[in-house]
Design a protein around this motif. Structure first.
Motif, PDB file in Angstrom:
ATOM      1  N   SER A 152     114.766  29.077  59.084  1.00  8.18           N
ATOM      2  CA  SER A 152     115.423  29.423  57.821  1.00  8.18           C
ATOM      3  C   SER A 152     116.910  29.652  57.995  1.00  8.18           C
ATOM      4  O   SER A 152     117.681  29.515  57.048  1.00  8.18           O
ATOM      5  CB  SER A 152     114.775  30.672  57.215  1.00  8.18           C
ATOM      6  N   GLY A 153     117.328  29.980  59.226  1.00  6.89           N
ATOM      7  CA  GLY A 153     118.744  30.226  59.465  1.00  6.89           C
ATOM      8  C   GLY A 153     119.524  29.015  59.935  1.00  6.89           C
ATOM      9  O   GLY A 153     120.724  29.119  60.189  1.00  6.89           O
ATOM     10  N   LEU A 154     118.870  27.860  60.045  1.00 11.26           N
ATOM     11  CA  LEU A 154     119.567  26.655  60.491  1.00 11.26           C
ATOM     12  C   LEU A 154     120.548  26.162  59.431  1.00 11.26           C
ATOM     13  O   LEU A 154     120.238  26.141  58.249  1.00 11.26           O
ATOM     14  CB  LEU A 154     118.567  25.547  60.812  1.00 11.26           C
ATOM     15  N   THR A 155     121.718  25.770  59.892  1.00 12.20           N
ATOM     16  CA  THR A 155     122.685  25.161  58.997  1.00 12.20           C
ATOM     17  C   THR A 155     122.533  23.643  59.034  1.00 12.20           C
ATOM     18  O   THR A 155     121.864  23.092  59.917  1.00 12.20           O
ATOM     19  CB  THR A 155     124.114  25.545  59.411  1.00 12.20           C
ATOM     20  N   GLU A 156     123.167  22.979  58.103  1.00 11.08           N
ATOM     21  CA  GLU A 156     123.089  21.520  58.064  1.00 11.08           C
ATOM     22  C   GLU A 156     123.729  20.900  59.295  1.00 11.08           C
ATOM     23  O   GLU A 156     123.240  19.913  59.847  1.00 11.08           O
ATOM     24  CB  GLU A 156     123.764  21.010  56.798  1.00 11.08           C
ATOM     25  N   ALA A 157     124.822  21.510  59.765  1.00 15.64           N
ATOM     26  CA  ALA A 157     125.499  20.979  60.952  1.00 15.64           C
ATOM     27  C   ALA A 157     124.615  21.112  62.184  1.00 15.64           C
ATOM     28  O   ALA A 157     124.568  20.217  63.038  1.00 15.64           O
ATOM     29  CB  ALA A 157     126.818  21.725  61.169  1.00 15.64           C
ATOM     30  N   GLU A 158     123.881  22.228  62.298  1.00 13.38           N
ATOM     31  CA  GLU A 158     122.991  22.412  63.440  1.00 13.38           C
ATOM     32  C   GLU A 158     121.839  21.421  63.400  1.00 13.38           C
ATOM     33  O   GLU A 158     121.409  20.905  64.435  1.00 13.38           O
ATOM     34  CB  GLU A 158     122.473  23.848  63.452  1.00 13.38           C
ATOM     35  N   MET A 159     121.324  21.140  62.216  1.00 12.61           N
ATOM     36  CA  MET A 159     120.243  20.176  62.083  1.00 12.61           C
ATOM     37  C   MET A 159     120.717  18.777  62.468  1.00 12.61           C
ATOM     38  O   MET A 159     120.006  18.018  63.134  1.00 12.61           O
ATOM     39  CB  MET A 159     119.712  20.190  60.653  1.00 12.61           C
ATOM     40  N   ARG A 160     121.919  18.427  62.051  1.00 12.76           N
ATOM     41  CA  ARG A 160     122.479  17.120  62.416  1.00 12.76           C
ATOM     42  C   ARG A 160     122.658  17.016  63.931  1.00 12.76           C
ATOM     43  O   ARG A 160     122.434  15.959  64.524  1.00 12.76           O
ATOM     44  CB  ARG A 160     123.814  16.900  61.712  1.00 12.76           C
ATOM     45  N   SER A 161     123.053  18.117  64.566  1.00  5.61           N
ATOM     46  CA  SER A 161     123.228  18.108  66.012  1.00  5.61           C
ATOM     47  C   SER A 161     121.908  17.851  66.724  1.00  5.61           C
ATOM     48  O   SER A 161     121.850  17.080  67.693  1.00  5.61           O
ATOM     49  CB  SER A 161     123.816  19.453  66.471  1.00  5.61           C
TER      50      SER A 161
END
Length: 452
Positions: A152-161
């Motif tokens: 739930s705390g993941l950001t979009e940038a972290e998911m893309r990484s």
């Protein structure tokens, strides 16, 4: 008189029916061991479900695993039948759940089916595979809350990484050519990319741990930060000691030493994974460095008055993976690899050591990976590769010394400078000792020759 052919024909169905049942004599100990392992693994996951108050708990999962084990012992047809029966049990569990609640038990049902398959594998004689699978499944169930908070705390940038790292490892790596390419055969695309994936993978795992646990203690902050970038961590820790508070100074002191230890462990792991034949020679200096590091850590005068729960604030880590990081590690690895080959051919071992020293000042992980790559390509010996890896690690220790000046605390600067200098000295002594003593040890113990 009855025709013998008629008797044989009449008895044939009886024989066929009898052949459908198992008639093999099972070894008692072997069969009991397989069923015991299945039961133990079922009880393991059942204990976790029981603790959470699920309807299918300790006894249910134990019986499902034991049933699967017996199906695996009897044969494939019985194993399929047991799996179908377990699926029916899971369906019945969800139907009963819907009658009394507004939700289903999909996770428990999936765990039940997995437990049945694990039991079947145990019945067929597998050991390590079902055990590792069941431990992994139990961990996923036990860490439900942590994984939920993390997701739930993941950001979009972290998911893309994360997706980018998966693409580079699963899609691009298999498509790269095998072996050296180019007119001088100095570039090995797969070796370079494997190094990128390995270094980035270590950083990614560290980033996940950081997101899950946070910076709740100085030990976690210093160690996890040092796995990614020891210089960034040392810089952050030293800057917090400007207030000259005793607890803050102690926290910075221990955090910087832990970051240095983490860098040493990371480089040792990279070398051992990529070039295991250099393990024996490099183990001595790396062990010396870690021992003296631990000695300085426990010499902290304020260590008994501070705890790991002391809040030191977060170390700002970069994203777990990015194209810039990939190109940086890959390009640096290729440059160090090419420079290592050229200097080794032109100036011998001293030229390679000079490249390792310079590479360690920039990125010790890439320098260690380059040394391992040269060893794999038979450009250098295992001893030279391990020495280069140690030199790169020592260079990383020394380059952090100017960053300690940010603390602006004379006592802290002196203690950390002495610690880093002593780590460097024992690393050099360890390398010299390994070079002198290991050949003698190999002569006495021929088995060690394959690691030297």
């Amino acid at each position: 008189m009855t025709d013998p052919h008629t008797i044989a024909t009449a008895a044939q169905p009886i024989i066929q029916i009898g052949m459908s049942l198992p008639d093999a004599q099972w070894p008692y100990i072997d069969s009991l061991t397989r069923l015991g392992l299945a039961l133990a693994l079922g009880l393991l996951i059942g204990l976790e479900r029981e603790r959470r108050g699920k309807e299918a708990g300790l006894r249910t999962f134990g019986l499902v695993a034991l049933l699967g084990g017996m199906g695996g012992l009897v044969g494939d047809n019985y194993a399929y039948l047991v799996f179908i029966m377990t699926g029916g049990l899971a369906a019945f569990l969800n139907i009963q759940r819907l009658r009394t609640h507004a939700s289903t038990e999909l996770t428990t049902s999936a765990a039940m089916l997995a437990t049945c398959i694990v039991g079947i594998l145990c019945g067929k004689g597998h050991t390590a595979t079902p055990a590792s699978v069941m431990v992994t499944i139990t961990a996923l169930l036990a860490w439900k809350d942590r994984f939920a908070n993390f997701s739930s705390g993941l950001t979009e940038a972290e998911m893309r990484s994360a997706l980018l790292l998966a693409i580079l490892a699963i899609v691009i790596y298999p498509a790269l050519p095998i072996g050296a390419i180019g007119p001088w055969h100095l570039i090995e695309p797969r070796a370079a990319w494997l190094t990128v994936i390995l270094i980035a993978g270590i950083g990614f795992i560290n980033y996940v741990l950081w997101k899950i646990y946070g910076a709740r203690g100085i030990a976690l902050a210093g160690f996890l930060g040092g796995l990614v970038n020891s210089s960034v961590t040392v810089n952050e820790m030293a800057s917090r000691a400007k207030d000259n508070h005793p607890e803050t100074i102690s926290a910075a002191y221990r955090g910087i030493l832990l970051a240095t230890a983490a860098m040493t462990i990371r480089n040792a792991c990279i070398l051992f994974i990529l070039a295991p034949t250099a393990a024996l020679t490099a183990a001595v200096p790396f062990a010396f460095m870690l021992l003296i590091n631990a000695a300085w850590f426990f010499m902290d005068r304020n260590a008994t008055h501070t705890t790991d729960n002391h809040q030191v604030g977060p170390v700002e880590l970069p994203l777990p993976f990015s194209l810039r990081a990939a190109f940086k590690y890959g390009l640096l690895f290729l440059l160090l690899h090419i420079a290592g080959v050229i200097t080794q051919d032109s100036f011998g071992e001293l030229g390679f050591y000079a490249v390792s020293l310079i590479g360690g000042l920039v990125s010790s992980a890439s320098a260690v990976a380059a040394a391992a790559s040269l060893l794999t390509g038979n450009s250098i010996s295992a001893h030279v590769a391990s020495t280069g890896a140690v030199i790169a690690s020592l260079a990383s220790v020394l380059v952090n010394m100017p960053l300690v000046l940010r603390a602006r605390n004379r006592g802290l600067i002196i203690r950390l400078s002495l610690a880093m200098l002593s780590i460097t000295v024992v690393g050099i002594v360890g390398s010299l000792a390994a070079a002198r003593l290991l050949p003698l040890l190999v002569k006495e113990v021929p088995f060690l020759a394959q690691f030297y």
